[in-house]
Motif scaffolding. Structure first.
Motif, PDB file in Angstrom:
ATOM      1  N   ILE A  26       0.720  -0.683  -0.144  1.00 18.11           N
ATOM      2  CA  ILE A  26       0.202   0.135   0.106  1.00 18.11           C
ATOM      3  C   ILE A  26       1.603   1.481  -0.162  1.00 18.11           C
ATOM      4  N   ASP A  27       0.599   2.251  -0.787  1.00 19.75           N
ATOM      5  CA  ASP A  27       1.394   3.680  -0.560  1.00 19.75           C
ATOM      6  C   ASP A  27       0.787   4.451   0.442  1.00 19.75           C
ATOM      7  N   TYR A  28       1.761   4.617   1.112  1.00 19.53           N
ATOM      8  CA  TYR A  28       1.414   4.891   2.178  1.00 19.53           C
ATOM      9  C   TYR A  28       2.588   5.866   3.394  1.00 19.53           C
ATOM     10  N   GLN A  29       3.273   6.577   3.649  1.00 17.35           N
ATOM     11  CA  GLN A  29       4.048   6.829   4.170  1.00 17.35           C
ATOM     12  C   GLN A  29       4.499   6.014   5.442  1.00 17.35           C
ATOM     13  N   LEU A  30       4.207   6.030   5.986  1.00 16.95           N
ATOM     14  CA  LEU A  30       4.720   4.623   7.351  1.00 16.95           C
ATOM     15  C   LEU A  30       3.785   2.855   7.230  1.00 16.95           C
ATOM     16  N   GLY A  31       4.504   2.599   8.200  1.00 13.36           N
ATOM     17  CA  GLY A  31       4.611   1.298   7.752  1.00 13.36           C
ATOM     18  C   GLY A  31       4.020   0.407   8.902  1.00 13.36           C
ATOM     19  N   LEU A  32       4.142  -0.970   8.972  1.00 11.65           N
ATOM     20  CA  LEU A  32       3.684  -1.725  10.091  1.00 11.65           C
ATOM     21  C   LEU A  32       5.212  -2.324  10.259  1.00 11.65           C
ATOM     22  N   LEU A  95     -13.930 -17.508   4.241  1.00 18.13           N
ATOM     23  CA  LEU A  95     -13.483 -15.923   4.819  1.00 18.13           C
ATOM     24  C   LEU A  95     -13.906 -15.221   5.288  1.00 18.13           C
ATOM     25  N   ASP A  96     -14.237 -14.158   5.723  1.00 11.20           N
ATOM     26  CA  ASP A  96     -14.757 -13.163   6.430  1.00 11.20           C
ATOM     27  C   ASP A  96     -13.974 -11.656   6.670  1.00 11.20           C
ATOM     28  N   SER A  97     -13.007 -11.368   6.472  1.00 12.89           N
ATOM     29  CA  SER A  97     -12.107 -10.100   7.840  1.00 12.89           C
ATOM     30  C   SER A  97     -12.471  -8.521   7.591  1.00 12.89           C
ATOM     31  N   THR A  98     -11.646  -8.687   8.418  1.00 11.88           N
ATOM     32  CA  THR A  98     -12.046  -6.830   8.892  1.00 11.88           C
ATOM     33  C   THR A  98     -10.625  -5.985   8.982  1.00 11.88           C
ATOM     34  N   LEU A  99     -10.623  -4.673   8.440  1.00  6.60           N
ATOM     35  CA  LEU A  99      -8.900  -4.153   8.376  1.00  6.60           C
ATOM     36  C   LEU A  99      -9.219  -2.885   9.348  1.00  6.60           C
ATOM     37  N   ILE A 100      -9.333  -2.645  10.480  1.00  3.83           N
ATOM     38  CA  ILE A 100      -9.181  -1.578  11.307  1.00  3.83           C
ATOM     39  C   ILE A 100      -8.237  -0.790  11.529  1.00  3.83           C
ATOM     40  N   CYS A 101      -8.438   0.543  10.464  1.00  2.79           N
ATOM     41  CA  CYS A 101      -7.366   1.523  10.387  1.00  2.79           C
ATOM     42  C   CYS A 101      -8.088   2.479   9.855  1.00  2.79           C
ATOM     43  N   GLN A 102      -7.396   3.495  10.868  1.00  4.60           N
ATOM     44  CA  GLN A 102      -8.313   5.610  10.404  1.00  4.60           C
ATOM     45  C   GLN A 102      -7.437   5.807   8.493  1.00  4.60           C
ATOM     46  N   GLN A 103      -6.082   5.941   8.617  1.00  3.31           N
ATOM     47  CA  GLN A 103      -5.125   6.070   7.652  1.00  3.31           C
ATOM     48  C   GLN A 103      -5.028   4.616   7.149  1.00  3.31           C
ATOM     49  N   PRO A 104      -4.442   4.315   5.852  1.00  2.00           N
ATOM     50  CA  PRO A 104      -5.229   4.852   4.740  1.00  2.00           C
ATOM     51  C   PRO A 104      -6.275   4.376   4.418  1.00  2.00           C
ATOM     52  N   LYS A 105      -6.848   4.982   3.447  1.00  2.00           N
ATOM     53  CA  LYS A 105      -8.373   4.567   2.842  1.00  2.00           C
ATOM     54  C   LYS A 105      -8.048   2.901   1.859  1.00  2.00           C
TER      55      LYS A 105
END
Length: 159
Positions: A26-32, A95-105
């Motif tokens: 994902i194009d984003y300025q932070l990573g995990l 399989l059902d999954s959910t990502l939880i984050c404010q950013q990025p979209k």
């Protein structure tokens, strides 16, 4: 015979790391931050599958104390977990999954996440669901300190 499993994972967002979610960069300025590529979604998926099989969790099979898994692509871990399911005579029912984050979209990246997860799980895309939600700026995810993921899997007997 059917088995249900649930997985949950969280990783902290940091600078100078790539953000990989569902096997997609994902194009984003932070990573995990993590010992592997820190793909929080695939880690939750692995935990759900392992849980359904009664085999513990991802840390038991791929410990962060092992240099072997340092920086590893989490898709490889998922493929190994799917091999364990196959050896036990199970495949993904859904399989059902959910990502939880404010950013990025994440909406634009979700179809590719579904394709990659389905390929690694050796099932058609219609069995895989990925959603993303915010926390309305509440908590660690809302403050963009980290990303969480939940996954629920139904395994069905193949034999």
């Amino acid at each position: 015979m059917m088995r249900i499993g649930h997985g949950y994972d969280v990783h902290r967002l940091v600078r100078d790391r790539a953000l990989i979610l569902g096997g997609v960069k994902i194009d984003y300025q932070l990573g995990l931050l993590g010992h592997s590529d820190a793909d929080v979604l695939l880690h939750a998926v692995c935990d759900a599958i392992l849980g359904a099989l009664g085999l513990g969790d991802i840390g038991k099979h791929f410990p962060d104390s092992s240099a072997e898994f340092s920086g590893i692509d989490s898709r490889k871990l998922l493929r190994e977990v799917i091999a364990k399911a196959s050896q036990a005579g199970y495949q993904i029912g859904n399989l059902d999954s959910t990502l939880i984050c404010q950013q990025p979209k994440l909406a634009a990246a979700i179809p590719l996440m579904v394709e990659r997860i389905a390929a690694d799980c050796r099932v058609e895309c219609g069995r895989i669901n990925v959603k993303a939600t915010t926390t309305e700026e509440l908590g660690f995810a809302g403050r963009s300190e980290g990303i969480a993921a939940h996954a629920v899997v139904l395994l069905v007997k193949t034999e």
